[in-house]
Design a protein around this motif. Structure first.
Motif, mmCIF file in Angstrom:
data_model
loop_
_atom_site.group_PDB
_atom_site.id
_atom_site.type_symbol
_atom_site.label_atom_id
_atom_site.label_comp_id
_atom_site.label_asym_id
_atom_site.label_seq_id
_atom_site.Cartn_x
_atom_site.Cartn_y
_atom_site.Cartn_z
ATOM 1 N N ASN A 5 0.826 -1.208 0.000
ATOM 2 C CA ASN A 5 0.000 0.000 0.000
ATOM 3 C C ASN A 5 0.858 1.254 0.000
ATOM 4 N N THR A 6 1.924 1.223 0.793
ATOM 5 C CA THR A 6 2.835 2.370 0.848
ATOM 6 C C THR A 6 3.497 2.596 -0.502
ATOM 7 N N GLU A 7 3.921 1.491 -1.141
ATOM 8 C CA GLU A 7 4.579 1.605 -2.437
ATOM 9 C C GLU A 7 3.629 2.168 -3.490
ATOM 10 N N ARG A 8 2.373 1.678 -3.467
ATOM 11 C CA ARG A 8 1.395 2.199 -4.427
ATOM 12 C C ARG A 8 1.139 3.678 -4.197
ATOM 13 N N ARG A 9 1.110 4.065 -2.921
ATOM 14 C CA ARG A 9 0.890 5.476 -2.602
ATOM 15 C C ARG A 9 2.054 6.327 -3.091
ATOM 16 N N VAL A 10 3.276 5.852 -2.926
ATOM 17 C CA VAL A 10 4.454 6.580 -3.387
ATOM 18 C C VAL A 10 4.427 6.731 -4.899
ATOM 19 N N VAL A 11 4.073 5.649 -5.602
ATOM 20 C CA VAL A 11 4.005 5.691 -7.062
ATOM 21 C C VAL A 11 2.934 6.677 -7.518
ATOM 22 N N ALA A 12 1.773 6.632 -6.849
ATOM 23 C CA ALA A 12 0.683 7.536 -7.212
ATOM 24 C C ALA A 12 1.088 8.996 -7.011
ATOM 25 N N LEU A 13 1.763 9.270 -5.902
ATOM 26 C CA LEU A 13 2.209 10.632 -5.632
ATOM 27 C C LEU A 13 3.254 11.087 -6.647
ATOM 28 N N ARG A 14 4.144 10.160 -7.039
ATOM 29 C CA ARG A 14 5.153 10.516 -8.032
ATOM 30 C C ARG A 14 4.505 10.855 -9.369
ATOM 31 N N HIS A 15 3.526 10.026 -9.763
ATOM 32 C CA HIS A 15 2.828 10.305 -11.015
ATOM 33 C C HIS A 15 2.069 11.622 -10.944
ATOM 34 N N GLU A 16 1.477 11.893 -9.783
ATOM 35 C CA GLU A 16 0.761 13.155 -9.604
ATOM 36 C C GLU A 16 1.713 14.337 -9.744
ATOM 37 N N GLY A 17 2.876 14.209 -9.132
ATOM 38 C CA GLY A 17 3.874 15.266 -9.238
ATOM 39 C C GLY A 17 4.378 15.437 -10.654
ATOM 40 N N GLU A 18 4.569 14.325 -11.376
ATOM 41 C CA GLU A 18 5.025 14.403 -12.755
ATOM 42 C C GLU A 18 3.978 15.066 -13.641
ATOM 43 N N ASP A 19 2.721 14.740 -13.399
ATOM 44 C CA ASP A 19 1.641 15.367 -14.178
ATOM 45 C C ASP A 19 1.611 16.875 -13.941
ATOM 46 N N ALA A 20 1.771 17.260 -12.673
ATOM 47 C CA ALA A 20 1.768 18.688 -12.354
ATOM 48 C C ALA A 20 2.954 19.388 -13.002
ATOM 49 N N ALA A 21 4.118 18.750 -12.952
ATOM 50 C CA ALA A 21 5.314 19.347 -13.539
ATOM 51 C C ALA A 21 5.174 19.482 -15.051
ATOM 52 N N ALA A 22 4.473 18.532 -15.677
ATOM 53 C CA ALA A 22 4.279 18.600 -17.123
ATOM 54 C C ALA A 22 3.426 19.796 -17.513
ATOM 55 N N ARG A 23 2.532 20.208 -16.619
ATOM 56 C CA ARG A 23 1.684 21.362 -16.903
ATOM 57 C C ARG A 23 2.403 22.678 -16.659
ATOM 58 N N LEU A 24 3.512 22.628 -15.959
ATOM 59 C CA LEU A 24 4.200 23.842 -15.518
ATOM 60 C C LEU A 24 4.523 24.803 -16.664
ATOM 61 N N PRO A 25 5.179 24.359 -17.752
ATOM 62 C CA PRO A 25 5.512 25.323 -18.812
ATOM 63 C C PRO A 25 4.283 25.990 -19.424
ATOM 64 N N ALA A 26 3.229 25.200 -19.665
ATOM 65 C CA ALA A 26 2.032 25.768 -20.292
ATOM 66 C C ALA A 26 1.366 26.795 -19.385
ATOM 67 N N LEU A 27 1.277 26.482 -18.107
ATOM 68 C CA LEU A 27 0.642 27.407 -17.172
ATOM 69 C C LEU A 27 1.472 28.674 -17.005
ATOM 70 N N LEU A 28 2.785 28.527 -16.967
ATOM 71 C CA LEU A 28 3.655 29.702 -16.858
ATOM 72 C C LEU A 28 3.529 30.587 -18.098
ATOM 73 N N ALA A 29 3.463 29.951 -19.261
ATOM 74 C CA ALA A 29 3.326 30.723 -20.494
ATOM 75 C C ALA A 29 1.999 31.469 -20.520
ATOM 76 N N GLU A 30 0.935 30.804 -20.071
ATOM 77 C CA GLU A 30 -0.370 31.456 -20.035
ATOM 78 C C GLU A 30 -0.355 32.643 -19.075
ATOM 79 N N ALA A 31 0.226 32.439 -17.895
ATOM 80 C CA ALA A 31 0.291 33.519 -16.909
ATOM 81 C C ALA A 31 1.103 34.692 -17.434
ATOM 82 N N ASP A 32 2.212 34.401 -18.126
ATOM 83 C CA ASP A 32 3.052 35.466 -18.676
ATOM 84 C C ASP A 32 2.291 36.266 -19.730
ATOM 85 N N ARG A 33 1.538 35.571 -20.584
ATOM 86 C CA ARG A 33 0.751 36.264 -21.610
ATOM 87 C C ARG A 33 -0.311 37.158 -20.977
ATOM 88 N N ILE A 34 -0.980 36.656 -19.946
ATOM 89 C CA ILE A 34 -2.027 37.429 -19.280
ATOM 90 C C ILE A 34 -1.427 38.663 -18.603
#
Length: 298
Positions: A8-37
């Protein structure tokens, strides 16, 4: 038992890592949008002159009791029968603390055509942070930034925290701020008004105020559902099943409007301003309103 707990702990760690990776993948797009605004809003606003502790003279004003004797400009006061204080142009950077709610409900988006509430909140706050740092002011993320910063470095650090940070409720339930701080809280504010009243009272005790940036998904306000519909509460897994969802529409909309009115009344009670923004509308309007409110309040 131990092996099951480890899995259970391992699955939770993997899920959190994937969540963090997904958030990081959005980072450039969100920063670009904020800069344009921020660039768009900057074209519609102008620099402001404010009284402060700089060295450049701005104006004289009448002396107030709280100013004390030391603040009196005796040379100017000698020209009339009134006391005057010398005000200088603002040159010392102010600090604005930002907070993006990280609760499960902020991950909601009713369709692929609108962003999640969390992403829209982050974009709006980053754009405002860009405008503030351009004016020499310092920004921080409430509960996450040890030091408020200005300039490109300060903006970069704040931006990452607004997108990737936890946005913990602890930051508003036990805030660590200086007196007279300016705060921007961005949330859907779905917690009961009593909860937010307690939180704002803690800020009031430290003589801090600011802006509530209320982020709303269009489906939350319009309730467009009909027929057999199952609703699930984010984070808790609790569900509610309607056989004919349209029959609840009027009652829901009335309750939604009441909740918004209660929040607005709370904001006024504690000297805050509330701005409501729907995610199906341009973020530029919310950023402009937010920046103008901050400029007016200082």
């Amino acid at each position: 038992m131990v092996q099951g707990a480890d899995r259970n702990t391992e699955r939770r760690v993997v899920a959190l890592r994937h969540e963090g990776e997904d958030a990081a993948a959005r980072l450039p797009a969100l920063l670009a949008e904020a800069d344009r605004i921020a660039a768009t809003v900057a074209q519609g606003v102008h620099g402001r002159r404010r009284s402060g502790i700089g060295e450049t003279f701005w104006q004289y004003r009448h002396h107030r009791p709280e100013d004390g004797r030391a603040a009196v400009d005796w040379r100017q006061s000698a020209k009339s029968d009134q006391l005057f204080v010398r005000q200088n142009e603002w040159e010392a950077a102010n600090t604005v603390s930002l907070w993006r709610d990280g609760s499960a409900s902020m991950q909601f988006a009713s369709s692929r055509n609108v962003p999640t509430k969390a992403d829209r909140a982050a974009v709006c706050l980053i754009a405002v942070a860009a405008l503030l740092t351009q004016g020499g002011e310092r920004v921080s993320v409430l509960g996450e930034s040890a030091i408020a910063r200005t300039g490109a470095l300060g903006l970069e650090r704040v931006s990452r925290r607004l997108i990737l940070g936890p946005g913990a409720a602890q930051s508003v339930e036990a805030p660590h701020i200086s007196r007279f701080s300016r705060i921007v809280l961005s949330s859907d504010f779905l917690d009961p008004p009593e909860t937010w009243a307690a939180r704002l009272s803690r800020f009031a005790a430290q003589e801090a105020n600011g802006v509530l940036l209320r982020i709303v998904d269009p489906a939350e306000e319009d309730f467009p559902y009909s027929g057999r519909t199952r609703f699930e509460a984010p984070g808790s897994g609790e569900t509610l099943l309607f056989g004919r969802a349209e029959e609840a529409r009027n009652a829901y909309r009335a309750r939604w409007a009441q909740h918004g009115e209660q929040l607005a009344a709370l904001a006024r009670q504690f000297g805050w301003t509330m701005i409501t923004h729907r995610t199906d509308r341009p973020a530029t309007s919310a950023v402009l309103s937010l920046f103008k409110t901050l400029a007016r309040d200082v």
